[in-house]
Write a protein that holds these residues in place. Structure first.
Motif, PDB file in Angstrom:
ATOM      1  N   ILE A 195      -6.704  17.709  62.122  1.00 42.58           N
ATOM      2  CA  ILE A 195      -7.938  18.080  61.791  1.00 42.58           C
ATOM      3  C   ILE A 195      -8.158  19.425  62.625  1.00 42.58           C
ATOM      4  O   ILE A 195      -9.319  20.329  61.996  1.00 42.58           O
ATOM      5  N   LYS A 196      -7.573  19.944  63.658  1.00 40.80           N
ATOM      6  CA  LYS A 196      -7.788  20.910  64.365  1.00 40.80           C
ATOM      7  C   LYS A 196      -7.393  22.064  63.088  1.00 40.80           C
ATOM      8  O   LYS A 196      -8.146  23.153  63.200  1.00 40.80           O
ATOM      9  N   ARG A 197      -6.479  22.030  62.327  1.00 38.52           N
ATOM     10  CA  ARG A 197      -5.836  22.887  61.366  1.00 38.52           C
ATOM     11  C   ARG A 197      -6.793  23.033  60.053  1.00 38.52           C
ATOM     12  O   ARG A 197      -7.246  24.098  59.495  1.00 38.52           O
ATOM     13  N   ASN A 198      -7.436  21.792  59.973  1.00 39.81           N
ATOM     14  CA  ASN A 198      -8.406  21.684  58.569  1.00 39.81           C
ATOM     15  C   ASN A 198      -9.537  20.719  59.156  1.00 39.81           C
ATOM     16  O   ASN A 198      -9.294  19.511  58.794  1.00 39.81           O
ATOM     17  N   PRO A 199     -10.638  21.115  59.336  1.00 37.18           N
ATOM     18  CA  PRO A 199     -11.698  20.186  59.703  1.00 37.18           C
ATOM     19  C   PRO A 199     -12.335  19.369  58.851  1.00 37.18           C
ATOM     20  O   PRO A 199     -12.792  18.498  59.034  1.00 37.18           O
ATOM     21  N   ALA A 200     -11.771  19.694  57.559  1.00 37.32           N
ATOM     22  CA  ALA A 200     -12.354  18.774  56.383  1.00 37.32           C
ATOM     23  C   ALA A 200     -11.493  17.636  56.038  1.00 37.32           C
ATOM     24  O   ALA A 200     -11.546  16.794  55.170  1.00 37.32           O
ATOM     25  N   GLU A 201     -10.312  17.409  56.909  1.00 41.94           N
ATOM     26  CA  GLU A 201      -9.430  16.352  56.660  1.00 41.94           C
ATOM     27  C   GLU A 201     -10.245  14.979  56.713  1.00 41.94           C
ATOM     28  O   GLU A 201     -10.978  14.698  57.599  1.00 41.94           O
ATOM     29  N   VAL A 202      -9.630  14.047  55.897  1.00 42.62           N
ATOM     30  CA  VAL A 202     -10.520  12.704  56.057  1.00 42.62           C
ATOM     31  C   VAL A 202      -8.961  11.619  55.918  1.00 42.62           C
ATOM     32  O   VAL A 202      -8.252  11.875  55.121  1.00 42.62           O
ATOM     33  N   PHE A 203      -9.339  10.673  56.686  1.00 41.12           N
ATOM     34  CA  PHE A 203      -8.035   9.719  56.685  1.00 41.12           C
ATOM     35  C   PHE A 203      -8.446   8.202  56.633  1.00 41.12           C
ATOM     36  O   PHE A 203      -9.620   8.081  57.180  1.00 41.12           O
ATOM     37  N   LEU A 204      -7.883   7.558  55.712  1.00 41.76           N
ATOM     38  CA  LEU A 204      -8.287   6.094  55.364  1.00 41.76           C
ATOM     39  C   LEU A 204      -7.522   5.175  56.557  1.00 41.76           C
ATOM     40  O   LEU A 204      -6.350   5.241  56.503  1.00 41.76           O
ATOM     41  N   ILE A 205      -8.273   4.451  56.972  1.00 42.52           N
ATOM     42  CA  ILE A 205      -7.543   3.468  58.012  1.00 42.52           C
ATOM     43  C   ILE A 205      -7.874   1.974  57.380  1.00 42.52           C
ATOM     44  O   ILE A 205      -8.843   1.655  57.151  1.00 42.52           O
ATOM     45  N   GLU A 206      -6.676   1.478  56.941  1.00 44.49           N
ATOM     46  CA  GLU A 206      -6.539   0.123  55.961  1.00 44.49           C
ATOM     47  C   GLU A 206      -6.305  -0.910  56.954  1.00 44.49           C
ATOM     48  O   GLU A 206      -5.312  -0.842  57.847  1.00 44.49           O
ATOM     49  N   GLY A 207      -6.985  -2.109  56.905  1.00 48.79           N
ATOM     50  CA  GLY A 207      -6.586  -3.244  57.627  1.00 48.79           C
ATOM     51  C   GLY A 207      -6.167  -4.353  56.668  1.00 48.79           C
ATOM     52  O   GLY A 207      -6.397  -4.350  55.383  1.00 48.79           O
ATOM     53  N   HIS A 208      -5.114  -4.943  57.129  1.00 45.97           N
ATOM     54  CA  HIS A 208      -4.249  -5.934  56.324  1.00 45.97           C
ATOM     55  C   HIS A 208      -4.180  -7.248  57.236  1.00 45.97           C
ATOM     56  O   HIS A 208      -4.204  -7.276  58.553  1.00 45.97           O
ATOM     57  N   THR A 209      -4.096  -8.443  56.354  1.00 43.69           N
ATOM     58  CA  THR A 209      -3.845  -9.699  57.187  1.00 43.69           C
ATOM     59  C   THR A 209      -2.585 -10.297  56.434  1.00 43.69           C
ATOM     60  O   THR A 209      -1.964 -10.089  55.411  1.00 43.69           O
ATOM     61  N   ASP A 210      -2.248 -11.352  56.930  1.00 39.61           N
ATOM     62  CA  ASP A 210      -1.151 -12.327  56.397  1.00 39.61           C
ATOM     63  C   ASP A 210      -2.047 -13.287  55.431  1.00 39.61           C
ATOM     64  O   ASP A 210      -3.203 -13.182  55.123  1.00 39.61           O
ATOM     65  N   ALA A 211      -1.343 -14.054  54.735  1.00 38.32           N
ATOM     66  CA  ALA A 211      -1.918 -14.998  53.637  1.00 38.32           C
ATOM     67  C   ALA A 211      -2.353 -16.380  54.154  1.00 38.32           C
ATOM     68  O   ALA A 211      -2.738 -17.230  53.516  1.00 38.32           O
ATOM     69  N   VAL A 212      -2.472 -16.386  55.709  1.00 39.04           N
ATOM     70  CA  VAL A 212      -3.158 -17.662  56.068  1.00 39.04           C
ATOM     71  C   VAL A 212      -4.629 -17.482  56.195  1.00 39.04           C
ATOM     72  O   VAL A 212      -5.086 -16.630  56.777  1.00 39.04           O
ATOM     73  N   GLY A 213      -5.220 -18.608  55.767  1.00 36.04           N
ATOM     74  CA  GLY A 213      -6.810 -18.387  55.819  1.00 36.04           C
ATOM     75  C   GLY A 213      -7.469 -18.126  54.290  1.00 36.04           C
ATOM     76  O   GLY A 213      -6.608 -17.978  53.586  1.00 36.04           O
ATOM     77  N   SER A 214      -8.632 -18.353  54.366  1.00 32.94           N
ATOM     78  CA  SER A 214      -9.423 -17.778  53.228  1.00 32.94           C
ATOM     79  C   SER A 214      -9.322 -16.380  52.996  1.00 32.94           C
ATOM     80  O   SER A 214      -9.470 -15.690  53.668  1.00 32.94           O
ATOM     81  N   ASP A 215      -9.756 -16.337  51.495  1.00 31.81           N
ATOM     82  CA  ASP A 215      -9.855 -14.752  51.118  1.00 31.81           C
ATOM     83  C   ASP A 215     -10.897 -14.123  51.803  1.00 31.81           C
ATOM     84  O   ASP A 215     -10.771 -12.855  52.175  1.00 31.81           O
ATOM     85  N   VAL A 216     -12.048 -14.661  51.850  1.00 31.29           N
ATOM     86  CA  VAL A 216     -13.268 -14.248  52.403  1.00 31.29           C
ATOM     87  C   VAL A 216     -13.023 -13.966  53.922  1.00 31.29           C
ATOM     88  O   VAL A 216     -13.504 -12.732  54.467  1.00 31.29           O
ATOM     89  N   ASP A 217     -12.556 -15.050  54.617  1.00 33.95           N
ATOM     90  CA  ASP A 217     -12.274 -14.803  55.994  1.00 33.95           C
ATOM     91  C   ASP A 217     -11.363 -13.559  56.211  1.00 33.95           C
ATOM     92  O   ASP A 217     -11.387 -12.769  57.121  1.00 33.95           O
ATOM     93  N   ASN A 218     -10.234 -13.668  55.571  1.00 31.67           N
ATOM     94  CA  ASN A 218      -9.203 -12.499  55.793  1.00 31.67           C
ATOM     95  C   ASN A 218      -9.664 -11.103  55.262  1.00 31.67           C
ATOM     96  O   ASN A 218      -9.381 -10.034  55.866  1.00 31.67           O
ATOM     97  N   LEU A 219     -10.722 -11.117  54.501  1.00 31.99           N
ATOM     98  CA  LEU A 219     -11.314  -9.564  54.068  1.00 31.99           C
ATOM     99  C   LEU A 219     -12.010  -9.235  55.178  1.00 31.99           C
ATOM    100  O   LEU A 219     -12.000  -8.002  55.668  1.00 31.99           O
TER     101      LEU A 219
END
Length: 245
Positions: A153-177
């Motif tokens: 970001i210091k070199r290019n202040p316009a940088e954008v980074f995506l932080i993705e969250g993940h779960t395991d397969a235990v639980g309901s789809d709605v709760d995991n999202l």
């Protein structure tokens, strides 16, 4: 409120500002950073695609990218990587030239678009089942990725980074999202609060159990993870990335 848009202004410590424009429904239209001297850079601009669309219209299907690097350089395991590889991964161009620019929602909802970027799996943070809490000792393990992000970001202040969250397969789809959203936000908060990564250069998205790293329906710490990837060239398009080089 300005016309049909709503503007939120965040004052930075350096005297600059971050301006976020949304519509009446809270949909992000654009985000820009204004420096103390009046200069402005656009971080996110969704306006080129016209009015907001439905979810199905935001999904883009692209052919698989040519992966001509080792698998462990395409998806980097944070705990096994050195500082050089982390920085290289988080500043790398797409695996192939992008044909156009994409909105943030197109990137979030289109795995075939995100597949054109390399990523870092933060495997040093082990979330408990149903939890998004990060212990202080685990938070300190984010120092290397935070330094890489800050340098980029210091070199290019316009940088954008995506932080993705993940779960395991235990639980309901709605709760995991919901849980995966909170895990992504927890990491983004620590990166900004504890290590000074500008929050305006980060965006988060949870994917629940959609992208399991280990193919199991049972409990799995490896699947309860957060991933970081650079999406700047996806947002800005091929001409901007060529100019950057």
């Amino acid at each position: 409120r300005r016309g049909e848009e709503y503007v939120s202004v965040y004052a930075r410590r350096d005297g600059g500002e971050v301006l976020t424009y949304t519509d009446a429904n809270g949909v992000l239209l654009r985000r820009l950073r204004r420096f103390p001297d009046g200069r402005e850079i656009i971080l996110i601009d969704n306006g080129f695609r016209g009015p907001p669309r439905g979810f199905a219209e935001e999904v883009v299907v692209l052919p698989p990218p040519p992966i001509e690097i080792a698998p462990d350089a395409y998806v980097v395991d944070y705990g096994a990587a050195d500082e050089r590889l982390i920085y290289e991964t988080l500043t790398a161009p797409p695996l192939a030239p992008m044909q156009r620019r994409y909105t943030l929602d197109e990137i979030r909802y289109s795995p075939s678009v995100r597949a054109y970027t390399r990523s870092v799996d933060i495997d040093t943070i082990n979330f408990d089942t149903g939890s998004w809490a990060i212990t202080p000792d685990q938070a300190q393990r984010l120092v290397t990725v935070a330094e890489a992000l800050n340098e980029a970001i210091k070199r290019n202040p316009a940088e954008v980074f995506l932080i993705e969250g993940h779960t395991d397969a235990v639980g309901s789809d709605v709760d995991n999202l919901s849980l995966s959203d909170r895990r992504a936000q927890s990491v983004a908060t620590i990166l900004s609060r504890d290590f000074g990564v500008p929050p305006e250069n980060l965006t988060t998205q949870g994917y629940g159990e959609q992208y399991l790293k280990v193919q199991t329906q049972g409990p799995s710490r490896e699947n309860r993870r957060v991933t970081v990837r650079r999406i700047t060239p996806l947002l800005s398009g091929p001409q901007a990335e060529t100019h950057r080089r």
